[in-house]
Design a protein around this motif. Structure first.
Motif, PDB file in Angstrom:
ATOM      1  N   VAL A  27      -2.033  -3.300 -10.621  1.00 22.09           N
ATOM      2  CA  VAL A  27      -1.306  -4.047 -11.644  1.00 22.09           C
ATOM      3  C   VAL A  27      -2.012  -5.368 -11.888  1.00 22.09           C
ATOM      4  CG1 VAL A  27       0.904  -5.081 -12.261  1.00 22.09           C
ATOM      5  CG2 VAL A  27       0.862  -3.048 -10.821  1.00 22.09           C
ATOM      6  N   GLY A  28      -2.231  -5.692 -13.154  1.00 26.53           N
ATOM      7  CA  GLY A  28      -2.835  -6.978 -13.486  1.00 26.53           C
ATOM      8  C   GLY A  28      -4.228  -7.124 -12.900  1.00 26.53           C
ATOM      9  N   GLU A  29      -4.604  -8.348 -12.637  1.00 25.24           N
ATOM     10  CA  GLU A  29      -5.953  -8.632 -12.157  1.00 25.24           C
ATOM     11  C   GLU A  29      -6.135  -8.425 -10.656  1.00 25.24           C
ATOM     12  OE1 GLU A  29      -8.653  -9.352 -14.009  1.00 25.24           O
ATOM     13  OE2 GLU A  29      -7.349  -8.942 -15.721  1.00 25.24           O
ATOM     14  N   GLU A  30      -5.103  -8.676  -9.863  1.00 23.80           N
ATOM     15  CA  GLU A  30      -5.312  -8.629  -8.418  1.00 23.80           C
ATOM     16  C   GLU A  30      -4.163  -8.058  -7.610  1.00 23.80           C
ATOM     17  OE1 GLU A  30      -4.538 -13.102  -7.348  1.00 23.80           O
ATOM     18  OE2 GLU A  30      -6.425 -12.936  -8.428  1.00 23.80           O
ATOM     19  N   THR A  31      -3.211  -7.402  -8.234  1.00 23.08           N
ATOM     20  CA  THR A  31      -2.058  -6.879  -7.513  1.00 23.08           C
ATOM     21  C   THR A  31      -2.241  -5.389  -7.245  1.00 23.08           C
ATOM     22  OG1 THR A  31      -0.631  -8.473  -8.610  1.00 23.08           O
ATOM     23  CG2 THR A  31       0.447  -6.634  -7.519  1.00 23.08           C
ATOM     24  N   GLU A  32      -2.064  -5.003  -5.983  1.00 22.95           N
ATOM     25  CA  GLU A  32      -2.120  -3.603  -5.587  1.00 22.95           C
ATOM     26  C   GLU A  32      -0.814  -3.270  -4.877  1.00 22.95           C
ATOM     27  OE1 GLU A  32      -4.789  -0.641  -2.783  1.00 22.95           O
ATOM     28  OE2 GLU A  32      -5.594  -2.585  -3.360  1.00 22.95           O
ATOM     29  N   ILE A  33      -0.178  -2.196  -5.294  1.00 21.10           N
ATOM     30  CA  ILE A  33       1.076  -1.759  -4.701  1.00 21.10           C
ATOM     31  C   ILE A  33       0.861  -0.371  -4.110  1.00 21.10           C
ATOM     32  CG2 ILE A  33       3.501  -1.198  -5.114  1.00 21.10           C
ATOM     33  CD1 ILE A  33       3.375  -3.071  -7.553  1.00 21.10           C
ATOM     34  N   VAL A  34       1.354  -0.168  -2.899  1.00 21.47           N
ATOM     35  CA  VAL A  34       1.280   1.132  -2.238  1.00 21.47           C
ATOM     36  C   VAL A  34       2.696   1.648  -2.056  1.00 21.47           C
ATOM     37  CG1 VAL A  34       0.593   2.369  -0.145  1.00 21.47           C
ATOM     38  CG2 VAL A  34      -0.845   0.557  -1.037  1.00 21.47           C
ATOM     39  N   ILE A  35       2.930   2.900  -2.452  1.00 23.85           N
ATOM     40  CA  ILE A  35       4.230   3.547  -2.272  1.00 23.85           C
ATOM     41  C   ILE A  35       4.036   4.673  -1.270  1.00 23.85           C
ATOM     42  CG2 ILE A  35       6.173   4.697  -3.364  1.00 23.85           C
ATOM     43  CD1 ILE A  35       5.171   3.546  -6.044  1.00 23.85           C
ATOM     44  N   TYR A  36       4.754   4.593  -0.172  1.00 31.59           N
ATOM     45  CA  TYR A  36       4.657   5.591   0.888  1.00 31.59           C
ATOM     46  C   TYR A  36       5.478   6.838   0.527  1.00 31.59           C
ATOM     47  CZ  TYR A  36       2.804   1.555   3.291  1.00 31.59           C
ATOM     48  OH  TYR A  36       2.050   0.452   3.619  1.00 31.59           O
ATOM     49  N   PRO A  37       5.223   7.985   1.161  1.00 30.66           N
ATOM     50  CA  PRO A  37       5.948   9.223   0.833  1.00 30.66           C
ATOM     51  C   PRO A  37       7.471   9.120   0.943  1.00 30.66           C
ATOM     52  CG  PRO A  37       4.000   9.766   2.099  1.00 30.66           C
ATOM     53  CD  PRO A  37       4.115   8.266   2.089  1.00 30.66           C
ATOM     54  N   ASN A  38       7.985   8.198   1.747  1.00 32.95           N
ATOM     55  CA  ASN A  38       9.432   8.047   1.880  1.00 32.95           C
ATOM     56  C   ASN A  38      10.031   7.160   0.796  1.00 32.95           C
ATOM     57  OD1 ASN A  38       8.609   5.525   2.685  1.00 32.95           O
ATOM     58  ND2 ASN A  38       9.495   5.634   4.721  1.00 32.95           N
ATOM     59  N   GLY A  39       9.203   6.642  -0.123  1.00 36.38           N
ATOM     60  CA  GLY A  39       9.687   5.806  -1.221  1.00 36.38           C
ATOM     61  C   GLY A  39       9.611   4.313  -0.964  1.00 36.38           C
ATOM     62  N   LYS A  40       9.356   3.919   0.276  1.00 34.93           N
ATOM     63  CA  LYS A  40       9.197   2.487   0.586  1.00 34.93           C
ATOM     64  C   LYS A  40       7.861   2.025   0.006  1.00 34.93           C
ATOM     65  CE  LYS A  40      12.517   2.304   3.897  1.00 34.93           C
ATOM     66  NZ  LYS A  40      13.817   1.905   3.477  1.00 34.93           N
ATOM     67  N   TRP A  41       7.757   0.724  -0.316  1.00 34.17           N
ATOM     68  CA  TRP A  41       6.535   0.222  -0.931  1.00 34.17           C
ATOM     69  C   TRP A  41       6.240  -1.179  -0.418  1.00 34.17           C
ATOM     70  CZ3 TRP A  41       6.822  -4.178  -3.974  1.00 34.17           C
ATOM     71  CH2 TRP A  41       8.096  -4.568  -4.346  1.00 34.17           C
ATOM     72  N   ARG A  42       4.999  -1.621  -0.687  1.00 31.43           N
ATOM     73  CA  ARG A  42       4.604  -2.984  -0.339  1.00 31.43           C
ATOM     74  C   ARG A  42       3.409  -3.396  -1.181  1.00 31.43           C
ATOM     75  NH1 ARG A  42       0.910  -4.078   4.614  1.00 31.43           N
ATOM     76  NH2 ARG A  42      -0.588  -2.427   4.406  1.00 31.43           N
ATOM     77  N   TYR A  43       3.261  -4.723  -1.304  1.00 25.27           N
ATOM     78  CA  TYR A  43       2.088  -5.290  -1.964  1.00 25.27           C
ATOM     79  C   TYR A  43       0.958  -5.369  -0.972  1.00 25.27           C
ATOM     80  CZ  TYR A  43       5.065  -7.001  -5.758  1.00 25.27           C
ATOM     81  OH  TYR A  43       5.937  -7.100  -6.813  1.00 25.27           O
ATOM     82  N   LEU A  44      -0.260  -5.189  -1.460  1.00 21.37           N
ATOM     83  CA  LEU A  44      -1.452  -5.398  -0.625  1.00 21.37           C
ATOM     84  C   LEU A  44      -2.243  -6.560  -1.154  1.00 21.37           C
ATOM     85  CD1 LEU A  44      -2.775  -1.807   0.053  1.00 21.37           C
ATOM     86  CD2 LEU A  44      -1.402  -3.241   1.530  1.00 21.37           C
TER      87      LEU A  44
END
Length: 57
Positions: free
Chosen positions: A40-57
């Motif tokens: 997303v955008g210039e420097e945002t990376e989001i990871v969504i795990y198989p259980n639906g939980k997510w986090r920014y990297l």
């Protein structure tokens, strides 16, 4: 193939980010870990795990 939880979370996160006028450059599934990755955008990376939980990297 993403899980139902990942699809739901991906839709919500993409909606929230585009509502703030941030471009979504890439949505893909990592074949090794089965995680959905969103760039997303210039420097945002989001990871969504198989259980639906997510986090920014």
């Amino acid at each position: 193939m993403p899980t139902q939880e990942q699809i739901r979370t991906c839709f919500i996160l993409c909606y929230r980010n585009t509502k703030m006028y941030l471009p979504i450059y890439l949505v893909t599934v990592d074949k090794r870990t089965k995680n959905v990755v969103i760039l997303v955008g210039e420097e945002t990376e989001i990871v969504i795990y198989p259980n639906g939980k997510w986090r920014y990297l």
